[in-house]
Enzyme design. Structure first.
Site, PDB file in Angstrom:
ATOM      1  N   LYS A  68     217.702 -15.350 -28.204  1.00 39.11           N
ATOM      2  CA  LYS A  68     218.541 -14.300 -28.803  1.00 39.11           C
ATOM      3  C   LYS A  68     220.013 -14.715 -28.834  1.00 39.11           C
ATOM      4  O   LYS A  68     220.752 -14.336 -29.745  1.00 39.11           O
ATOM      5  CB  LYS A  68     218.339 -12.975 -28.060  1.00 39.11           C
ATOM      6  CG  LYS A  68     216.937 -12.401 -28.237  1.00 39.11           C
ATOM      7  CD  LYS A  68     216.597 -12.167 -29.704  1.00 39.11           C
ATOM      8  CE  LYS A  68     215.242 -11.530 -29.925  1.00 39.11           C
ATOM      9  NZ  LYS A  68     214.946 -11.275 -31.346  1.00 39.11           N
ATOM     10  N   ASP A  72     203.159 -15.992 -41.227  1.00 37.36           N
ATOM     11  CA  ASP A  72     203.529 -16.449 -39.885  1.00 37.36           C
ATOM     12  C   ASP A  72     204.927 -17.036 -40.029  1.00 37.36           C
ATOM     13  O   ASP A  72     205.103 -18.082 -40.664  1.00 37.36           O
ATOM     14  CB  ASP A  72     202.531 -17.507 -39.401  1.00 37.36           C
ATOM     15  CG  ASP A  72     202.911 -18.064 -38.031  1.00 37.36           C
ATOM     16  OD1 ASP A  72     204.037 -17.779 -37.548  1.00 37.36           O
ATOM     17  OD2 ASP A  72     202.083 -18.796 -37.450  1.00 37.36           O
ATOM     18  N   VAL A  73     205.921 -16.386 -39.447  1.00 35.24           N
ATOM     19  CA  VAL A  73     207.316 -16.798 -39.668  1.00 35.24           C
ATOM     20  C   VAL A  73     207.641 -18.170 -39.085  1.00 35.24           C
ATOM     21  O   VAL A  73     208.682 -18.746 -39.395  1.00 35.24           O
ATOM     22  CB  VAL A  73     208.327 -15.756 -39.120  1.00 35.24           C
ATOM     23  CG1 VAL A  73     208.284 -14.478 -39.925  1.00 35.24           C
ATOM     24  CG2 VAL A  73     208.116 -15.502 -37.632  1.00 35.24           C
ATOM     25  N   THR A  96     209.509   0.896 -28.460  1.00 37.15           N
ATOM     26  CA  THR A  96     208.447   0.291 -29.283  1.00 37.15           C
ATOM     27  C   THR A  96     207.422  -0.323 -28.330  1.00 37.15           C
ATOM     28  O   THR A  96     207.616  -0.302 -27.112  1.00 37.15           O
ATOM     29  CB  THR A  96     208.984  -0.858 -30.177  1.00 37.15           C
ATOM     30  OG1 THR A  96     209.401  -1.932 -29.324  1.00 37.15           O
ATOM     31  CG2 THR A  96     210.132  -0.426 -31.066  1.00 37.15           C
ATOM     32  N   ASP A 125     204.069  -9.887 -41.971  1.00 40.08           N
ATOM     33  CA  ASP A 125     203.667  -9.869 -40.555  1.00 40.08           C
ATOM     34  C   ASP A 125     202.398 -10.712 -40.418  1.00 40.08           C
ATOM     35  O   ASP A 125     201.700 -10.962 -41.402  1.00 40.08           O
ATOM     36  CB  ASP A 125     203.379  -8.428 -40.095  1.00 40.08           C
ATOM     37  CG  ASP A 125     203.584  -8.226 -38.599  1.00 40.08           C
ATOM     38  OD1 ASP A 125     204.527  -7.539 -38.206  1.00 40.08           O
ATOM     39  OD2 ASP A 125     202.787  -8.774 -37.801  1.00 40.08           O
ATOM     40  N   TYR A 185     213.733 -15.705 -23.491  1.00 39.32           N
ATOM     41  CA  TYR A 185     214.117 -14.656 -24.451  1.00 39.32           C
ATOM     42  C   TYR A 185     215.631 -14.672 -24.640  1.00 39.32           C
ATOM     43  O   TYR A 185     216.136 -14.633 -25.766  1.00 39.32           O
ATOM     44  CB  TYR A 185     213.628 -13.297 -23.947  1.00 39.32           C
ATOM     45  CG  TYR A 185     213.786 -12.163 -24.950  1.00 39.32           C
ATOM     46  CD1 TYR A 185     212.912 -12.048 -26.027  1.00 39.32           C
ATOM     47  CD2 TYR A 185     214.794 -11.207 -24.804  1.00 39.32           C
ATOM     48  CE1 TYR A 185     213.042 -11.004 -26.938  1.00 39.32           C
ATOM     49  CE2 TYR A 185     214.922 -10.168 -25.708  1.00 39.32           C
ATOM     50  CZ  TYR A 185     214.043 -10.069 -26.775  1.00 39.32           C
ATOM     51  OH  TYR A 185     214.179  -9.035 -27.687  1.00 39.32           O
TER      52      TYR A 185
HETATM   53  N1  LIG Z   1     212.222  -2.953 -28.858  1.00 37.22           N
HETATM   54  C1  LIG Z   1     213.274  -3.382 -28.201  1.00 37.22           C
HETATM   55  O1  LIG Z   1     213.642  -2.838 -27.143  1.00 37.22           O
HETATM   56  C2  LIG Z   1     214.103  -4.520 -28.732  1.00 37.22           C
HETATM   57  C3  LIG Z   1     215.383  -4.716 -28.178  1.00 37.22           C
HETATM   58  C4  LIG Z   1     216.168  -5.754 -28.645  1.00 37.22           C
HETATM   59  C5  LIG Z   1     215.707  -6.588 -29.658  1.00 37.22           C
HETATM   60  N2  LIG Z   1     214.455  -6.385 -30.169  1.00 37.22           N
HETATM   61  C6  LIG Z   1     214.005  -7.300 -31.225  1.00 37.22           C
HETATM   62  O2  LIG Z   1     213.625  -6.554 -32.355  1.00 37.22           O
HETATM   63  C7  LIG Z   1     212.599  -7.243 -33.088  1.00 37.22           C
HETATM   64  C8  LIG Z   1     211.430  -6.318 -33.312  1.00 37.22           C
HETATM   65  O3  LIG Z   1     210.936  -5.892 -32.046  1.00 37.22           O
HETATM   66  P1  LIG Z   1     209.927  -4.655 -31.858  1.00 37.22           P
HETATM   67  O4  LIG Z   1     210.356  -3.919 -30.664  1.00 37.22           O
HETATM   68  O5  LIG Z   1     209.750  -3.945 -33.151  1.00 37.22           O
HETATM   69  O6  LIG Z   1     208.600  -5.481 -31.475  1.00 37.22           O
HETATM   70  P2  LIG Z   1     207.058  -5.199 -31.824  1.00 37.22           P
HETATM   71  O7  LIG Z   1     206.296  -6.067 -30.885  1.00 37.22           O
HETATM   72  O8  LIG Z   1     206.786  -3.749 -31.867  1.00 37.22           O
HETATM   73  O9  LIG Z   1     206.943  -5.772 -33.325  1.00 37.22           O
HETATM   74  C9  LIG Z   1     207.129  -7.136 -33.612  1.00 37.22           C
HETATM   75  C10 LIG Z   1     206.318  -7.491 -34.852  1.00 37.22           C
HETATM   76  O10 LIG Z   1     206.518  -8.910 -35.092  1.00 37.22           O
HETATM   77  C11 LIG Z   1     205.267  -9.441 -35.484  1.00 37.22           C
HETATM   78  N3  LIG Z   1     205.214 -10.892 -35.231  1.00 37.22           N
HETATM   79  C12 LIG Z   1     205.167 -11.525 -34.022  1.00 37.22           C
HETATM   80  N4  LIG Z   1     205.061 -12.839 -34.207  1.00 37.22           N
HETATM   81  C13 LIG Z   1     205.064 -13.067 -35.543  1.00 37.22           C
HETATM   82  C14 LIG Z   1     204.978 -14.221 -36.354  1.00 37.22           C
HETATM   83  N5  LIG Z   1     204.863 -15.453 -35.815  1.00 37.22           N
HETATM   84  N6  LIG Z   1     205.020 -14.081 -37.705  1.00 37.22           N
HETATM   85  C15 LIG Z   1     205.132 -12.852 -38.257  1.00 37.22           C
HETATM   86  N7  LIG Z   1     205.190 -11.710 -37.541  1.00 37.22           N
HETATM   87  C16 LIG Z   1     205.150 -11.822 -36.195  1.00 37.22           C
HETATM   88  C17 LIG Z   1     204.228  -8.676 -34.652  1.00 37.22           C
HETATM   89  O11 LIG Z   1     202.919  -8.769 -35.214  1.00 37.22           O
HETATM   90  C18 LIG Z   1     204.806  -7.273 -34.685  1.00 37.22           C
HETATM   91  O12 LIG Z   1     204.309  -6.511 -35.778  1.00 37.22           O
HETATM   92  C19 LIG Z   1     212.270  -8.496 -32.256  1.00 37.22           C
HETATM   93  O13 LIG Z   1     212.976  -9.611 -32.761  1.00 37.22           O
HETATM   94  C20 LIG Z   1     212.782  -8.120 -30.872  1.00 37.22           C
HETATM   95  O14 LIG Z   1     213.085  -9.248 -30.091  1.00 37.22           O
HETATM   96  C21 LIG Z   1     213.645  -5.365 -29.741  1.00 37.22           C
END
Ligand SMILES: NC(=O)c1ccc[n+]([C@@H]2O[C@H](COP(=O)([O-])OP(=O)(O)OC[C@H]3O[C@@H](n4cnc5c(N)ncnc54)[C@H](O)[C@@H]3O)[C@@H](O)[C@H]2O)c1
Length: 265
Positions: free
Chosen positions: A164, A63-64, A197, A37, A160
């Site tokens: 996706k 950083d991904v 989240t 992360d 977004y």
């Molecule tokens: N929560 C939802 O409702 C939901 C629904 C559908 C899809 N998603 C997807 O699930 C995944 C996780 O989402 P979440 O809800 O846990 O989000 P979140 O914001 O709680 O966590 C995301 C994490 O990614 C990290 N991150 C962001 N940019 C980064 C980078 N450049 N390099 C490394 N790390 C980085 C952040 O620091 C954070 O810890 C995402 O891809 C999101 O699009 C989430």
């Protein structure tokens, strides 16, 4: 023996949210887990909690979107644990904007994090994953976290949606390419609806602002769009990822695992 006992997994964006829940679930099931992360404090905290619960877990800052960091991360995983079997491309951000107001810089920011990273991660990890794939029924596994937003559009979420949707089809192309090359590496996507989240809170606040409603009203409206009643929990997604990472999904590749409480049914 559990379904991923002994496997080595890398989960990106796992300092919190769905990534952290997935890493915890994998470790409970006996996998060795590397979490990465941008958020170092959160990542170290999550890794420590997993170790304190008896799991084997290491945190690396990554950083991904940074192409050069990917090979370094994969090398570090292989050095620490002896290989790699599972990659979860989970790191992602939410952004809402009108198309008319969105800058190219905004667009490039979200596509780099949500989309480019999935290609970079897959390219960097495939060599290590295929090297150990013969060890497991169903081989190695790459899991890409898309969204219901990768299946259908939403107003004020075009960037977004675009990222996706791209993850969904990149997943299918990679699945077919690796199968045609004879690699025993499966590639699947996961499509959550709203899961509770920090990202879900951001999304609700944005839609409340756009619609001119309160956050509470918007939360209620969004909950009502999930026929199972309300939002999902991070563990719901973690369990889906566990299935795709495990030998139980040995014949699944290029599939879309929709976990949405019936939203898109
Ligand atoms: N929560 C939802 O409702 C939901 C629904 C559908 C899809 N998603 C997807 O699930 C995944 C996780 O989402 P979440 O809800 O846990 O989000 P979140 O914001 O709680 O966590 C995301 C994490 O990614 C990290 N991150 C962001 N940019 C980064 C980078 N450049 N390099 C490394 N790390 C980085 C952040 O620091 C954070 O810890 C995402 O891809 C999101 O699009 C989430």
């Amino acid at each position: 023996m559990s379904r991923i006992d002994g496997k080595i997994a890398l989960v990106t964006g796992a300092a919190r949210g769905l990534g952290a829940a997935t890493a915890r679930r994998f470790a409970e099931a006996g996998a060795k887990v590397v979490i990465t992360d941008l958020n170092e404090a959160g990542g170290e905290e999550t890794a420590t909690a997993i170790r304190e619960a008896g799991g084997d877990c290491m945190f690396l800052r990554q950083d991904v979107t940074n192409e050069a960091e990917w090979p370094t991360v994969i090398d570090a995983v292989v050095k620490q644990f002896g290989g790699l079997d599972v990659l979860v491309n989970n790191a992602g951000i939410w952004m809402s904007s009108s198309i008319e107001e969105m800058t190219l810089a905004d667009w490039r920011h979200i596509t780099a994090i949500n989309m480019d990273s999935v290609f970079l991660g897959t390219r960097a990890a495939i060599g290590a994953i295929k090297a150990r794939a013969h060890m497991w029924p169903g081989g190695g596994s790459i899991i890409n976290i898309s969204s219901v937003a990768g299946l259908r559009g939403a107003a004020f979420a075009s960037s977004y949606n675009a990222t996706k949707g791209a993850v969904k089809l990149f997943t299918k192309a990679a699945a077919l390419e690796f199968a045609s090359l004879g690699y025993k590496v499966r590639v699947n996507s996961v499509h959550p609806a709203v899961i509770q989240t920090n990202m879900a809170d951001a999304l609700i606040n944005d839609f409340a602002r756009i619609g001119g409603n309160s956050s509470n009203e918007t939360r209620g409206t969004m909950m009502s769009r999930h026929p199972m009643g309300g939002f999902g929990k991070p563990a719901d997604i973690a369990n889906g990822c566990l299935y795709l990472a495990s030998c139980d999904s040995a014949f699944s590749t290029g599939t879309e695992l929709v976990i949405d409480g019936g939203m898109t049914a």
